[in-house]
Design a protein around this motif. Structure first.
Motif, PDB file in Angstrom:
ATOM      1  N   GLN A 142      46.887  34.077 -25.198  1.00  0.00           N
ATOM      2  CA  GLN A 142      46.252  32.786 -25.469  1.00  0.00           C
ATOM      3  C   GLN A 142      45.228  32.980 -26.575  1.00  0.00           C
ATOM      4  OE1 GLN A 142      45.141  30.465 -21.995  1.00  0.00           O
ATOM      5  NE2 GLN A 142      43.306  29.692 -23.038  1.00  0.00           N
ATOM      6  N   ALA A 143      45.457  32.334 -27.714  1.00  0.00           N
ATOM      7  CA  ALA A 143      44.569  32.489 -28.862  1.00  0.00           C
ATOM      8  C   ALA A 143      43.248  31.767 -28.611  1.00  0.00           C
ATOM      9  CB  ALA A 143      45.231  31.943 -30.117  1.00  0.00           C
ATOM     10  N   ASP A 144      42.151  32.319 -29.151  1.00  0.00           N
ATOM     11  CA  ASP A 144      40.833  31.697 -29.025  1.00  0.00           C
ATOM     12  C   ASP A 144      40.594  30.713 -30.156  1.00  0.00           C
ATOM     13  OD1 ASP A 144      40.154  33.136 -26.756  1.00  0.00           O
ATOM     14  OD2 ASP A 144      39.349  34.811 -27.910  1.00  0.00           O
ATOM     15  N   TRP A 145      39.926  29.593 -29.838  1.00  0.00           N
ATOM     16  CA  TRP A 145      39.469  28.667 -30.870  1.00  0.00           C
ATOM     17  C   TRP A 145      38.239  27.942 -30.326  1.00  0.00           C
ATOM     18  CZ3 TRP A 145      39.831  23.158 -30.359  1.00  0.00           C
ATOM     19  CH2 TRP A 145      40.512  22.734 -29.209  1.00  0.00           C
ATOM     20  N   GLY A 146      37.460  27.371 -31.209  1.00  0.00           N
ATOM     21  CA  GLY A 146      36.134  26.864 -30.858  1.00  0.00           C
ATOM     22  C   GLY A 146      36.083  25.808 -29.785  1.00  0.00           C
ATOM     23  N   GLY A 147      37.074  24.929 -29.691  1.00  0.00           N
ATOM     24  CA  GLY A 147      37.004  23.809 -28.758  1.00  0.00           C
ATOM     25  C   GLY A 147      37.829  23.986 -27.503  1.00  0.00           C
ATOM     26  N   GLU A 148      38.209  25.209 -27.186  1.00  0.00           N
ATOM     27  CA  GLU A 148      39.075  25.450 -26.039  1.00  0.00           C
ATOM     28  C   GLU A 148      38.372  25.138 -24.725  1.00  0.00           C
ATOM     29  OE1 GLU A 148      39.524  29.352 -27.209  1.00  0.00           O
ATOM     30  OE2 GLU A 148      37.644  30.044 -26.356  1.00  0.00           O
ATOM     31  N   GLN A 149      39.158  24.742 -23.718  1.00  0.00           N
ATOM     32  CA  GLN A 149      38.597  24.508 -22.394  1.00  0.00           C
ATOM     33  C   GLN A 149      38.366  25.817 -21.663  1.00  0.00           C
ATOM     34  OE1 GLN A 149      41.470  21.823 -20.580  1.00  0.00           O
ATOM     35  NE2 GLN A 149      40.103  20.083 -20.889  1.00  0.00           N
ATOM     36  N   ASP A 183      23.911  30.268 -24.254  1.00  0.00           N
ATOM     37  CA  ASP A 183      24.877  31.246 -24.743  1.00  0.00           C
ATOM     38  C   ASP A 183      26.317  30.831 -24.461  1.00  0.00           C
ATOM     39  OD1 ASP A 183      22.969  33.172 -25.698  1.00  0.00           O
ATOM     40  OD2 ASP A 183      22.589  33.736 -23.610  1.00  0.00           O
ATOM     41  N   ALA A 184      26.489  29.786 -23.672  1.00  0.00           N
ATOM     42  CA  ALA A 184      27.830  29.346 -23.270  1.00  0.00           C
ATOM     43  C   ALA A 184      28.319  28.253 -24.218  1.00  0.00           C
ATOM     44  CB  ALA A 184      27.811  28.843 -21.835  1.00  0.00           C
ATOM     45  N   GLY A 185      28.757  28.666 -25.403  1.00  0.00           N
ATOM     46  CA  GLY A 185      29.237  27.714 -26.398  1.00  0.00           C
ATOM     47  C   GLY A 185      28.128  27.258 -27.323  1.00  0.00           C
TER      48      GLY A 185
END
Length: 248
Positions: A142-149, A183-185
Protein backbone atom coordinates in the motif's frame (compact mmCIF):
# COMPACT_ATOMS: atom_id res chain seq x y z
CA UNK A 1 -29.19 3.87 29.48
CA UNK A 2 -27.27 5.09 32.53
CA UNK A 3 -26.48 8.77 33.07
CA UNK A 4 -22.85 8.04 32.23
CA UNK A 5 -23.82 6.40 28.93
CA UNK A 6 -26.07 9.35 28.08
CA UNK A 7 -23.24 11.78 28.84
CA UNK A 8 -20.88 9.78 26.58
CA UNK A 9 -23.48 9.80 23.79
CA UNK A 10 -23.92 13.58 23.98
CA UNK A 11 -20.18 14.21 24.21
CA UNK A 12 -19.50 11.90 21.27
CA UNK A 13 -22.01 13.83 19.15
CA UNK A 14 -20.32 17.12 20.09
CA UNK A 15 -16.91 15.68 19.15
CA UNK A 16 -18.32 14.71 15.75
CA UNK A 17 -19.33 18.34 15.14
CA UNK A 18 -15.92 19.60 16.30
CA UNK A 19 -14.20 17.26 13.85
CA UNK A 20 -16.58 18.13 11.03
CA UNK A 21 -15.78 21.83 11.43
CA UNK A 22 -12.03 21.11 11.44
CA UNK A 23 -11.54 22.20 15.05
CA UNK A 24 -9.71 20.62 18.00
CA UNK A 25 -11.30 19.84 21.36
CA UNK A 26 -9.25 22.50 23.13
CA UNK A 27 -9.84 23.08 26.87
CA UNK A 28 -12.04 19.96 26.85
CA UNK A 29 -14.89 21.88 25.20
CA UNK A 30 -16.85 18.69 24.49
CA UNK A 31 -17.00 17.82 28.19
CA UNK A 32 -18.10 21.33 29.18
CA UNK A 33 -20.84 21.39 26.56
CA UNK A 34 -22.02 17.84 27.36
CA UNK A 35 -22.25 18.60 31.08
CA UNK A 36 -24.35 21.67 30.30
CA UNK A 37 -26.90 19.37 28.67
CA UNK A 38 -26.77 16.30 30.91
CA UNK A 39 -26.22 17.49 34.48
CA UNK A 40 -28.97 18.23 36.97
CA UNK A 41 -32.32 19.30 35.54
CA UNK A 42 -30.82 20.58 32.28
CA UNK A 43 -31.84 17.70 29.99
CA UNK A 44 -34.55 19.91 28.49
CA UNK A 45 -32.31 22.96 28.16
CA UNK A 46 -33.31 25.63 25.63
CA UNK A 47 -30.94 26.71 22.87
CA UNK A 48 -30.50 30.26 24.15
CA UNK A 49 -29.57 29.02 27.63
CA UNK A 50 -27.23 26.40 26.17
CA UNK A 51 -25.41 29.03 24.08
CA UNK A 52 -25.12 31.41 27.03
CA UNK A 53 -23.80 28.83 29.49
CA UNK A 54 -21.34 27.21 27.09
CA UNK A 55 -20.04 30.54 25.77
CA UNK A 56 -19.14 31.67 29.27
CA UNK A 57 -16.82 28.69 29.74
CA UNK A 58 -15.45 28.19 26.21
CA UNK A 59 -13.44 31.33 25.46
CA UNK A 60 -10.21 29.36 25.15
CA UNK A 61 -11.77 26.90 22.69
CA UNK A 62 -13.09 29.69 20.45
CA UNK A 63 -9.79 31.58 20.48
CA UNK A 64 -7.63 28.52 19.88
CA UNK A 65 -9.74 27.38 16.91
CA UNK A 66 -10.31 30.92 15.63
CA UNK A 67 -14.07 30.39 15.47
CA UNK A 68 -15.40 33.40 13.60
CA UNK A 69 -19.14 32.81 14.09
CA UNK A 70 -19.49 31.43 17.60
CA UNK A 71 -23.27 31.69 17.64
CA UNK A 72 -23.62 29.64 14.45
CA UNK A 73 -21.26 26.96 15.74
CA UNK A 74 -23.18 26.59 19.01
CA UNK A 75 -26.46 26.42 17.09
CA UNK A 76 -25.04 23.55 15.04
CA UNK A 77 -23.88 21.75 18.18
CA UNK A 78 -27.26 22.21 19.85
CA UNK A 79 -29.06 20.98 16.74
CA UNK A 80 -26.90 17.85 16.69
CA UNK A 81 -27.63 16.92 20.30
CA UNK A 82 -31.25 18.09 20.42
CA UNK A 83 -32.52 14.81 18.97
CA UNK A 84 -30.62 12.65 21.44
CA UNK A 85 -32.50 11.10 24.32
CA UNK A 86 -31.41 9.19 27.36
CA UNK A 87 -32.40 5.99 25.55
CA UNK A 88 -29.94 6.50 22.68
CA UNK A 89 -26.26 5.60 22.71
CA UNK A 90 -23.27 5.63 20.41
CA UNK A 91 -21.88 2.31 21.62
CA UNK A 92 -18.84 1.44 23.66
CA UNK A 93 -15.59 0.89 21.71
CA UNK A 94 -13.30 -1.63 23.34
CA UNK A 95 -9.59 -1.02 23.81
CA UNK A 96 -7.52 -4.19 23.45
CA UNK A 97 -3.80 -4.92 23.62
CA UNK A 98 -1.43 -6.59 21.20
CA UNK A 99 -1.53 -9.96 22.97
CA UNK A 100 -5.36 -9.93 22.66
CA UNK A 101 -5.03 -10.03 18.86
CA UNK A 102 -4.70 -13.61 17.62
CA UNK A 103 -2.25 -12.60 14.88
CA UNK A 104 0.10 -11.09 17.48
CA UNK A 105 -0.65 -13.39 20.43
CA UNK A 106 2.90 -14.79 20.59
CA UNK A 107 3.97 -11.37 21.92
CA UNK A 108 2.53 -12.43 25.27
CA UNK A 109 5.63 -14.60 25.70
CA UNK A 110 8.00 -11.63 25.29
CA UNK A 111 8.63 -9.40 28.31
CA UNK A 112 9.63 -5.78 27.81
CA UNK A 113 12.58 -6.38 30.14
CA UNK A 114 13.93 -8.97 27.69
CA UNK A 115 14.35 -6.37 24.95
CA UNK A 116 17.48 -4.32 24.41
CA UNK A 117 15.74 -1.05 23.50
CA UNK A 118 15.28 2.24 25.36
CA UNK A 119 11.51 2.72 24.85
CA UNK A 120 12.20 3.56 21.22
CA UNK A 121 12.59 1.40 18.13
CA UNK A 122 14.96 2.71 15.46
CA UNK A 123 13.33 0.99 12.48
CA UNK A 124 11.81 2.93 9.59
CA UNK A 125 8.05 3.21 9.22
CA UNK A 126 8.21 1.37 5.90
CA UNK A 127 10.19 -1.48 7.45
CA UNK A 128 7.73 -1.78 10.34
CA UNK A 129 4.91 -1.98 7.81
CA UNK A 130 6.68 -4.69 5.81
CA UNK A 131 7.40 -6.77 8.90
CA UNK A 132 3.82 -6.51 10.13
CA UNK A 133 2.62 -7.53 6.67
CA UNK A 134 4.85 -10.58 6.90
CA UNK A 135 3.47 -11.56 10.30
CA UNK A 136 -0.17 -11.36 9.19
CA UNK A 137 0.52 -12.77 5.69
CA UNK A 138 -0.76 -9.68 3.89
CA UNK A 139 0.40 -10.06 0.24
CA UNK A 140 -0.44 -6.59 -1.06
CA UNK A 141 1.56 -3.40 -0.63
CA UNK A 142 0.00 0.00 0.00
CA UNK A 143 1.66 3.20 -1.20
CA UNK A 144 1.82 6.21 1.15
CA UNK A 145 0.34 9.59 0.23
CA UNK A 146 -0.53 12.70 2.21
CA UNK A 147 -4.32 12.34 2.42
CA UNK A 148 -4.59 8.64 3.16
CA UNK A 149 -6.99 7.35 5.80
CA UNK A 150 -4.55 4.70 6.95
CA UNK A 151 -1.04 3.34 6.33
CA UNK A 152 -2.12 -0.28 6.03
CA UNK A 153 -5.56 -1.77 5.49
CA UNK A 154 -5.94 -5.53 5.61
CA UNK A 155 -8.43 -8.33 6.14
CA UNK A 156 -5.70 -10.78 7.19
CA UNK A 157 -5.62 -9.92 10.91
CA UNK A 158 -7.35 -12.45 13.15
CA UNK A 159 -9.21 -11.51 16.32
CA UNK A 160 -11.34 -13.88 18.41
CA UNK A 161 -10.67 -16.63 15.85
CA UNK A 162 -12.12 -14.54 13.01
CA UNK A 163 -10.60 -12.42 10.24
CA UNK A 164 -11.34 -8.73 10.78
CA UNK A 165 -10.88 -5.69 8.56
CA UNK A 166 -8.06 -3.77 10.22
CA UNK A 167 -6.69 -0.27 9.65
CA UNK A 168 -3.21 0.68 10.87
CA UNK A 169 -1.75 4.12 11.46
CA UNK A 170 2.04 3.82 11.57
CA UNK A 171 4.58 6.37 12.79
CA UNK A 172 8.30 5.65 12.68
CA UNK A 173 11.42 7.34 14.07
CA UNK A 174 10.76 10.57 12.12
CA UNK A 175 9.06 11.79 15.30
CA UNK A 176 11.67 12.50 17.97
CA UNK A 177 10.79 12.16 21.63
CA UNK A 178 7.19 11.54 22.67
CA UNK A 179 4.47 11.65 20.02
CA UNK A 180 1.91 14.45 20.36
CA UNK A 181 -1.42 15.09 18.61
CA UNK A 182 0.38 17.66 16.43
CA UNK A 183 2.71 14.91 15.17
CA UNK A 184 -0.21 12.95 13.73
CA UNK A 185 -0.46 14.50 10.27
CA UNK A 186 0.12 18.07 9.09
CA UNK A 187 -3.16 19.22 10.64
CA UNK A 188 -3.11 16.82 13.57
CA UNK A 189 -6.02 14.93 11.99
CA UNK A 190 -4.35 11.62 11.16
CA UNK A 191 -6.07 9.77 14.00
CA UNK A 192 -9.44 11.13 12.94
CA UNK A 193 -8.82 9.99 9.35
CA UNK A 194 -7.79 6.54 10.56
CA UNK A 195 -11.14 6.06 12.29
CA UNK A 196 -12.93 6.99 9.08
CA UNK A 197 -11.62 3.76 7.55
CA UNK A 198 -14.19 0.96 6.99
CA UNK A 199 -12.58 -1.28 9.61
CA UNK A 200 -13.57 -3.23 12.70
CA UNK A 201 -10.15 -3.01 14.38
CA UNK A 202 -7.99 0.13 14.46
CA UNK A 203 -4.31 0.01 15.46
CA UNK A 204 -2.31 3.17 16.19
CA UNK A 205 1.41 2.30 16.15
CA UNK A 206 4.43 4.43 17.03
CA UNK A 207 8.09 3.48 17.50
CA UNK A 208 8.30 5.40 20.78
CA UNK A 209 6.10 6.69 23.61
CA UNK A 210 2.67 8.30 23.19
CA UNK A 211 2.10 11.54 25.07
CA UNK A 212 -0.91 11.35 27.41
CA UNK A 213 -3.04 13.86 25.48
CA UNK A 214 -2.57 11.85 22.28
CA UNK A 215 -3.78 8.71 24.05
CA UNK A 216 -6.84 10.66 25.23
CA UNK A 217 -7.36 11.92 21.65
CA UNK A 218 -7.22 8.36 20.26
CA UNK A 219 -9.81 7.18 22.77
CA UNK A 220 -12.08 10.11 21.94
CA UNK A 221 -11.89 9.43 18.22
CA UNK A 222 -12.66 5.75 18.81
CA UNK A 223 -15.76 6.86 20.70
CA UNK A 224 -16.82 9.28 17.95
CA UNK A 225 -16.40 6.59 15.27
CA UNK A 226 -18.18 3.96 17.36
CA UNK A 227 -15.15 1.78 16.66
CA UNK A 228 -15.48 -1.91 17.44
CA UNK A 229 -11.93 -2.47 18.73
CA UNK A 230 -8.83 -0.32 18.90
CA UNK A 231 -5.25 -0.89 20.01
CA UNK A 232 -2.54 1.61 20.98
CA UNK A 233 0.83 0.06 20.08
CA UNK A 234 3.89 1.90 21.42
CA UNK A 235 7.56 1.22 20.67
CA UNK A 236 7.90 -1.46 23.33
CA UNK A 237 4.80 -3.30 22.11
CA UNK A 238 6.04 -3.05 18.53
CA UNK A 239 9.37 -4.57 19.54
CA UNK A 240 7.60 -7.35 21.46
CA UNK A 241 5.57 -8.29 18.39
CA UNK A 242 8.57 -8.25 16.07
CA UNK A 243 10.69 -10.22 18.55
CA UNK A 244 7.96 -12.84 18.98
CA UNK A 245 8.04 -13.56 15.25
CA UNK A 246 11.85 -13.34 14.84
CA UNK A 247 11.66 -10.06 12.92
CA UNK A 248 13.35 -7.65 15.34
Amino acid sequence: MTNDEYFKSVRGTILERINKEGYQDYDDFSTIAAKTVTEGDSTNIRQDRFKKEVSSHATGFFRFNQVEDRSRFLELVFSDIEGLTETSTKGDPRQIYIEDIDSFSDAAEVEASDLEIDDRLEISEEEVKNRLREIINEPFTQADWGGEQNDLFTSEVRLNDDRVDTAFMLKGPSVSGEMYVSDAGKRGDQVQRLFESPADLFIVQFNGKFEDRLIKHIKEQAEVANAGYYCIMNGTDTARVLEAYDLL
